[in-house]
Scaffold this active site. Structure first.
Site, PDB file in Angstrom:
ATOM      1  N   ARG A  65      -8.925   6.278   6.636  1.00  0.00           N
ATOM      2  CA  ARG A  65      -9.072   6.645   5.535  1.00  0.00           C
ATOM      3  C   ARG A  65     -10.566   7.232   5.894  1.00  0.00           C
ATOM      4  NH1 ARG A  65     -11.789   4.919   2.470  1.00  0.00           N
ATOM      5  NH2 ARG A  65     -11.130   2.538   3.044  1.00  0.00           N
ATOM      6  N   LYS A 213      -5.604   6.109  -2.394  1.00  0.00           N
ATOM      7  CA  LYS A 213      -6.514   6.002  -2.428  1.00  0.00           C
ATOM      8  C   LYS A 213      -7.806   7.051  -3.332  1.00  0.00           C
ATOM      9  CE  LYS A 213      -6.432   1.485  -0.754  1.00  0.00           C
ATOM     10  NZ  LYS A 213      -5.462   0.748  -1.739  1.00  0.00           N
ATOM     11  N   HIS A 232      -8.196  -4.009  -7.642  1.00  0.00           N
ATOM     12  CA  HIS A 232      -7.503  -3.437  -6.293  1.00  0.00           C
ATOM     13  C   HIS A 232      -6.613  -4.963  -5.391  1.00  0.00           C
ATOM     14  CE1 HIS A 232      -7.910  -2.837  -1.543  1.00  0.00           C
ATOM     15  NE2 HIS A 232      -7.404  -2.591  -1.660  1.00  0.00           N
ATOM     16  N   SER A 250      -8.431  -5.014   2.865  1.00  0.00           N
ATOM     17  CA  SER A 250      -6.837  -5.247   4.240  1.00  0.00           C
ATOM     18  C   SER A 250      -7.397  -6.680   4.863  1.00  0.00           C
ATOM     19  CB  SER A 250      -7.183  -3.866   5.282  1.00  0.00           C
ATOM     20  OG  SER A 250      -6.758  -3.540   5.267  1.00  0.00           O
ATOM     21  N   LYS A 254      -2.314  -9.424   0.712  1.00  0.00           N
ATOM     22  CA  LYS A 254      -2.238  -9.778  -0.449  1.00  0.00           C
ATOM     23  C   LYS A 254      -0.692  -8.896  -0.864  1.00  0.00           C
ATOM     24  CE  LYS A 254      -4.778  -5.391  -1.489  1.00  0.00           C
ATOM     25  NZ  LYS A 254      -6.081  -5.685  -0.310  1.00  0.00           N
ATOM     26  N   THR A 255      -0.225  -8.031   0.323  1.00  0.00           N
ATOM     27  CA  THR A 255       1.448  -8.018   0.636  1.00  0.00           C
ATOM     28  C   THR A 255       2.196  -8.973   1.130  1.00  0.00           C
ATOM     29  OG1 THR A 255      -0.242  -4.857   0.751  1.00  0.00           O
ATOM     30  CG2 THR A 255       2.267  -6.054   1.535  1.00  0.00           C
ATOM     31  N   ASP A 269      -1.123  -3.288  -4.073  1.00  0.00           N
ATOM     32  CA  ASP A 269      -2.490  -2.451  -4.096  1.00  0.00           C
ATOM     33  C   ASP A 269      -3.286  -2.818  -5.315  1.00  0.00           C
ATOM     34  OD1 ASP A 269      -4.101  -2.485  -1.900  1.00  0.00           O
ATOM     35  OD2 ASP A 269      -3.827  -0.341  -2.306  1.00  0.00           O
ATOM     36  N   ARG A 333       1.356   1.993   9.813  1.00  0.00           N
ATOM     37  CA  ARG A 333       1.676   1.957   8.080  1.00  0.00           C
ATOM     38  C   ARG A 333       3.245   2.133   7.651  1.00  0.00           C
ATOM     39  NH1 ARG A 333      -1.862   0.227   4.415  1.00  0.00           N
ATOM     40  NH2 ARG A 333      -3.839  -0.585   5.370  1.00  0.00           N
TER      41      ARG A 333
END
Length: 540
Positions: A65, A213, A232, A250, A254-255, A269, A333
């Site tokens: 981003r 996002k 988030h 990040s 999390k994933t 996410d 990604r």
């Protein structure tokens, strides 16, 4: 293939796009596959077929981003509600844009899209029909249409028949703004939002994540104002219907940690939490692929197949992928529809109220324990702090930790003041009787990262309740409650002081980190609620 499906050039003219010859409306995956691999395409429009069946694309110089190029129109709708970059103590990316400059940017994008063959994708953001956004994405690039088809919730034919967009995203990646200097903007690239027109404009950046996002930022504005938590986080649900949410920046896990063979995935996410429970905003996953291996993360590896879309990975001549190559970016990604993961909540990505709230941090200072149980005030304090730390290598091989404090574990996407998210989350947690935990997936005194095996055992102990029944002791300075033992976890690592040659070494690092926490939290002390939480943080 449905072309148009009743969508007329006149409807696009309402947004300022003229001379529309051909609309490819909600293209099928098969059509997108053909379009992306069209040999006549050049530059960043072109896709490459990999041996796993997924198409790979490059996003150019923007491999992430571009927060410095993000703007929100400041007008009567947003003036008194938005968390602005130029007001208050907290730093953020919500830079104000005048309505006049917005009109100029809109003209650039609509001229770019006029007279072109356009891909239009209608999709939902939010799995709850009462609060979801109906979003219309307009782009001239096939793979960008593929990206949003993967990442957002795909409507049924019946839902499409009556689809009325609440929000429009016009992606003009090929156009830039030559007048940026006179307008006082950051660069020729822009990601701009207008809440009155309910529209997002993109210019200059090809990065797909700006659309994902961007809509998250909008949900982060609209939902908390209705008393709905916007988070988030990743989320999953156990066999007994018990829901857990995992907050984290990040790279904190999390994933990885929410993709658990013993539990069904709600999403990886972005989630909301309303009167009915926790629901996903998305219809897909956007997983990091750097150093991905089939052995360590089989679910994600197996999701990379036909219809998945890889970004910025190195594809060899024979179509094989070098997942270890981060030469383009470390932020490689893959996006894929959520049903590429076997163990998911069906048919809709939502479940009941969360009873376990896990804050993930990767502490490179080696100070925080692998797990601690938080009080209600500590929950708010650590949520507002949003701490993690990376190890940045220096020339001589010395690695200095770089701290990151990101409010609510997602400051880049917040549209309201962070305390508003904390208040809504705490209300939801209290109503559900939820308990919060701080889990460090980072390093300890040995200089090694806490093993994923130990972290998974810790998560299991949280989810099966054994951690709540464990005896605890208090870690000084940070005042955190740590279990004395947990099944399947090496007891020696539970107290971070034990991983150092001497307790004094831990003490020295702990003082450094405590000071960083205290200095960071100062920005919240301009409200009585924020000032009251200081006592829940570390004390020197």
């Amino acid at each position: 293939m449905r072309v148009n499906n009743g969508l007329t050039p006149q409807e696009l003219e309402a947004y300022g796009i003229s001379d529309v010859h051909d609309i490819v409306y909600n293209p099928s995956y098969d059509l997108l596959y053909q379009e992306e691999l069209d040999p006549s395409l050049t530059g960043y429009e072109r896709g490459v077929l990999t041996n796993l069946g997924a198409v790979a694309v490059d996003t150019g110089i923007f491999t992430g981003r571009s927060p410095k190029d993000k703007y929100i129109v400041r007008d009567d709708t947003t003036r008194d509600t938005f968390w602005w970059a130029d007001k208050g103590k907290g730093k953020n990316d919500n830079k104000p844009l005048s309505p006049e400059t917005w009109q100029h940017l809109k003209g650039l994008v609509t001229r770019q899209l006029s007279g072109k063959r356009l891909f239009v994708v209608d999709a939902f953001c939010g799995a709850n029909p009462d609060t979801r956004l109906s979003v219309r994405f307009i782009t001239e690039v096939a793979w960008q249409a593929h990206f949003v088809k993967n990442m957002f919730i795909r409507p049924s034919d019946e839902e499409l028949a009556g689809f009325k967009p609440d929000f429009i995203v016009m992606n003009g990646a090929k156009c830039t703004n030559p007048q940026w200097k006179e307008q006082g903007l950051n660069s020729e690239n822009f990601v701009a939002f207008n809440l009155t027109e309910r529209m997002q404009l993109i210019g200059g950046t090809w990065y797909g994540g700006e659309m994902k996002k961007g809509m998250f930022s909008m949900m982060n504005y609209l939902l908390p104002l209705k008393g709905i938590a916007s988070m988030h986080c990743s989320a999953n649900v156990g066999e007994k219907g018990d829901v857990a949410v995992f907050f984290g920046l990040s790279g904190t896990g999390k994933t990885t940690l929410s993709t658990d063979p013993k539990r069904r995935l709600i999403g990886d996410d972005e989630h909301g939490w309303d009167d009915d429970g926790v629901f996903n905003f998305e219809g897909g996953c956007y997983a990091k692929t750097i150093k991905l291996s089939k052995e360590a993360e089989p679910e994600i590896y197996n999701a990379i197949r036909r219809d998945a879309l890889l970004e910025n990975v190195t594809v060899r001549e024979d179509g094989t992928i070098d997942f270890d190559d981060g030469s383009k970016t470390e932020n490689t990604r893959v996006s894929y529809p959520i049903y590429h993961i076997d163990n998911i909540v069906k048919p809709v990505s939502k479940a009941g109220h969360a009873t376990k709230v896990i804050f993930l941090t990767a502490d490179a200072f080696g100070v925080l324990p692998p797990v601690s149980r938080l009080t209600a005030d500590q929950t708010q304090y650590h949520f507002l702090s949003g701490f993690t730390a990376k190890l940045a290598g220096t020339e001589r091989g010395i690695t200095e930790p770089t701290p990151t404090f990101s409010a609510c574990f997602g400051a880049a996407f917040l549209s309201l003041h962070p305390t508003q998210y904390a208040e809504v989350l705490v209300k939801r947690m209290q109503a559900a009787g939820a308990q919060a935990y701080l889990v460090n997936t980072g390093w300890n005194g040995t200089g090694k990262r806490i093993s994923i095996k130990d972290t998974r055992a810790i998560i299991d102990a949280i989810l099966n309740g054994s951690l709540d029944n464990a005896e605890t002791f208090t870690l000084p300075m940070f005042n955190l409650a740590i279990p004395t033992e947990l099944p399947g976890v090496d007891t020696k690592i539970l107290d971070p002081r034990n991983t150092y040659a001497s307790p004094e070494q831990w003490q020295e690092k702990a003082e450094t980190l405590a000071k960083l926490f205290i200095d960071n939290f100062d920005k919240y002390t301009d409200t009585p609620a924020g000032a009251a939480l200081v006592a829940a943080g570390p004390k020197l």
